[in-house]
Design an enzyme around this catalytic site. Structure first.
Site, PDB file in Angstrom:
ATOM      1  N   ASP A 186      -2.566  10.739  -3.057  1.00 41.15           N
ATOM      2  CA  ASP A 186      -2.743   9.599  -3.816  1.00 41.15           C
ATOM      3  C   ASP A 186      -3.018  10.140  -5.416  1.00 41.15           C
ATOM      4  OD1 ASP A 186      -3.097   8.409  -0.974  1.00 41.15           O
ATOM      5  OD2 ASP A 186      -2.967   6.820  -2.364  1.00 41.15           O
ATOM      6  N   ARG A 236       0.881  -1.234   0.048  1.00 46.20           N
ATOM      7  CA  ARG A 236       0.077   0.161  -0.100  1.00 46.20           C
ATOM      8  C   ARG A 236       0.688   1.308  -0.027  1.00 46.20           C
ATOM      9  NH1 ARG A 236       1.736   2.368   4.091  1.00 46.20           N
ATOM     10  NH2 ARG A 236       0.365   4.009   3.497  1.00 46.20           N
ATOM     11  N   GLY A 237       0.201   2.375  -0.232  1.00 47.05           N
ATOM     12  CA  GLY A 237       0.963   3.762  -0.304  1.00 47.05           C
ATOM     13  C   GLY A 237       1.098   3.783  -1.932  1.00 47.05           C
ATOM     14  N   ALA A 238       0.669   4.957  -2.198  1.00 50.29           N
ATOM     15  CA  ALA A 238       0.529   5.081  -3.764  1.00 50.29           C
ATOM     16  C   ALA A 238       1.903   4.769  -4.443  1.00 50.29           C
ATOM     17  CB  ALA A 238       0.301   6.665  -4.013  1.00 50.29           C
ATOM     18  N   ASN A 258      -6.138  12.075  -0.692  1.00 52.21           N
ATOM     19  CA  ASN A 258      -5.169  11.341   0.305  1.00 52.21           C
ATOM     20  C   ASN A 258      -5.983  10.603   1.286  1.00 52.21           C
ATOM     21  OD1 ASN A 258      -2.434  10.650   1.235  1.00 52.21           O
ATOM     22  ND2 ASN A 258      -2.730  11.781   3.152  1.00 52.21           N
ATOM     23  N   LYS A 259      -5.502   9.877   2.263  1.00 46.89           N
ATOM     24  CA  LYS A 259      -6.022   9.121   3.180  1.00 46.89           C
ATOM     25  C   LYS A 259      -7.419   9.753   3.987  1.00 46.89           C
ATOM     26  CE  LYS A 259      -5.886   5.748   3.778  1.00 46.89           C
ATOM     27  NZ  LYS A 259      -6.973   4.522   3.207  1.00 46.89           N
ATOM     28  N   ARG A 269      -7.686  -1.124  -6.913  1.00 49.92           N
ATOM     29  CA  ARG A 269      -7.729   0.406  -6.215  1.00 49.92           C
ATOM     30  C   ARG A 269      -8.001   1.473  -7.093  1.00 49.92           C
ATOM     31  NH1 ARG A 269      -4.441   1.133  -0.845  1.00 49.92           N
ATOM     32  NH2 ARG A 269      -6.300   2.227  -0.318  1.00 49.92           N
TER      33      ARG A 269
HETATM   34  O1  MRU Z   1      -5.042   3.133   1.799  1.00 50.74           O
HETATM   35  P1  MRU Z   1      -3.328   3.618   1.632  1.00 50.74           P
HETATM   36  O2  MRU Z   1      -2.936   2.874   2.900  1.00 50.74           O
HETATM   37  O3  MRU Z   1      -2.830   3.026   0.459  1.00 50.74           O
HETATM   38  O4  MRU Z   1      -3.369   5.014   1.922  1.00 50.74           O
HETATM   39  C1  MRU Z   1      -2.013   5.693   1.593  1.00 50.74           C
HETATM   40  C2  MRU Z   1      -2.141   7.190   1.833  1.00 50.74           C
HETATM   41  O5  MRU Z   1      -3.050   7.725   1.885  1.00 50.74           O
HETATM   42  C3  MRU Z   1      -0.791   7.949   1.815  1.00 50.74           C
HETATM   43  O6  MRU Z   1      -0.736   8.941   2.304  1.00 50.74           O
HETATM   44  C4  MRU Z   1      -0.172   7.851   0.189  1.00 50.74           C
HETATM   45  O7  MRU Z   1      -0.580   6.901  -0.683  1.00 50.74           O
HETATM   46  C5  MRU Z   1       0.908   8.313   0.000  1.00 50.74           C
HETATM   47  S1  MRU Z   1       2.003   7.369   0.350  1.00 50.74           S
HETATM   48  C6  MRU Z   1       3.614   8.118   0.118  1.00 50.74           C
END
Ligand code: MRU
Length: 354
Positions: free
Chosen positions: A242, A51-53, A252-253, A94
């Site tokens: 994201d 996870r994480g973009a 973002n989250k 996703r």
């Molecule tokens: O659902 P996730 O855990 O993949 O969400 C991640 C985020 O919102 C991060 O802040 C974003 O992807 C940036 S990671 C460098």
């Protein structure tokens, strides 16, 4: 030969599978998973094992390479038909983080652009491309960390939401990058990590990464951000992203936009840190960003010993929200720091003479 486990996402030694550090097991267990089939890859992305973009993008690149190697036919049309099926399936895992479709498109382009060179050569070039995606990410993290560090000073209190550290990228991370780089240079920050309901990326991952790096981190529940800001303990907010729309609106989250609204109320600068691969110039504004909706059980029962809501109660579980561009003090990319008006400054990242 055993693999060197420096990265969270890498190819196995025979280069026919993708190995990931299973982020759902952290902080309790550091367990690596080997993904060989498209279903295993899809499931790993969907369930946030990776996870994480940026990390999702890196993983998608490697997945496409491994899947391309599995295709038996040497006829381009047959090869491309199968490859496109894999691409579309992974892309549906996703929807919000643009890095997924961005990496899949990059891999797809290698096939299309080299149609005349034969399938074996295409596969070899895809191998080069996915490695390039990861190498670029490492360089990107370093540059964002360097630029982000110019925005804060030794001793500052920084609030962050979700996890945008090394686990979500390669090496330094984005939002956590300046803090890790600063630490290496002898600086000390006091970081407040929102736990980030409902999947607890802040508690499980951010506090784990920062604590391990020896950074002063204090974990708070999401609804405590206001009091730490009011207490004067926060000098800047650093968050990841994201998808950044052309006007600067940023997904973002879930919960990020609330942090930005609070920061504005208390006069605290709110910075978004992310690679240019997260900027989607084809998306005019935040209203055009698809927000991923997830399983209600993540709110009702996940992480609890017993369900914490009545059975059958309605739930709304968006995984992301959009922070309006006018709440964002600056967007830090590897190509420079953008400020309002974002319509112009973001455009300049891709076309410096415009
Ligand atoms: O659902 P996730 O855990 O993949 O969400 C991640 C985020 O919102 C991060 O802040 C974003 O992807 C940036 S990671 C460098």
């Amino acid at each position: 030969m055993t693999e060197k486990k420096v990265d969270n996402v890498f190819l196995n030694s025979s280069e026919d599978a993708v190995v990931i550090l299973d982020q759902t097991q952290l902080p309790g267990k550091e367990e690596y998973l080997t993904l060989s089939t498209v279903e295993e890859m899809y499931e790993a992305i969907l369930h946030l094992k990776v996870r994480g973009a940026p990390a999702i993008g890196i993983c998608a690149g490697y997945c496409m390479y491994c899947l391309a190697k599995q295709i038996k036919t040497k006829d381009f049309d047959g090869f491309y038909r199968e490859l496109s099926g894999y691409r579309d399936h992974l892309n549906s895992s996703r929807p919000t983080a643009v890095n997924l479709s961005w990496a899949l498109k990059r891999m797809d382009k290698v096939a299309v652009d080299n149609k005349e060179r034969g399938v074996d050569e295409i596969v070899r070039l895809m191998g080069e491309e996915c490695r390039k995606i990861q190498e670029e990410d490492i360089a990107m993290c370093r540059e964002i960390s360097r630029l982000g560090l110019t925005l804060i000073k030794d001793g500052d209190g920084i609030l962050t939401h979700c996890n945008a550290g090394p686990l979500a990228t390669s090496r330094y991370g984005t939002a956590l990058g300046p803090l890790l780089l600063g630490k290496e240079q002898g600086m000390d920050f006091k970081v407040f990590a929102d736990e980030t309901r409902p999947l607890l990326q802040g508690a499980r991952l951010t506090s784990y990464e920062l604590h391990k790096a020896g950074i002063d981190v204090t974990l708070i529940c999401d609804n405590m951000a206001s009091i730490v800001m009011k207490n004067g303990w926060v000098q800047a907010c650093f968050v990841g992203c994201d998808r950044i729309a052309a006007n600067g609106d940023t997904a973002n989250k879930i919960g990020t936009s609330g942090v930005a609204i609070l920061a504005k109320h208390y006069g605290i600068p709110f910075y978004v840190l992310g690679p240019t691969s997260t900027v989607d110039m084809s998306c005019p504004d935040g209203d055009h960003i698809e927000i991923e909706l997830r399983d209600p059980e993540e709110i009702k029962s996940k992480f609890y010993e017993k369900p914490m809501a009545p059975e059958g109660v309605k739930c709304y579980n968006p995984a992301f929200d959009v922070t309006d561009h006018d709440l964002i003090t600056a967007i830090v990319t590897e190509k420079g720091i953008c400020r309002a008006p974002y319509g112009e400054s973001l455009k300049k990242l891709f076309d410096p003479i415009s």
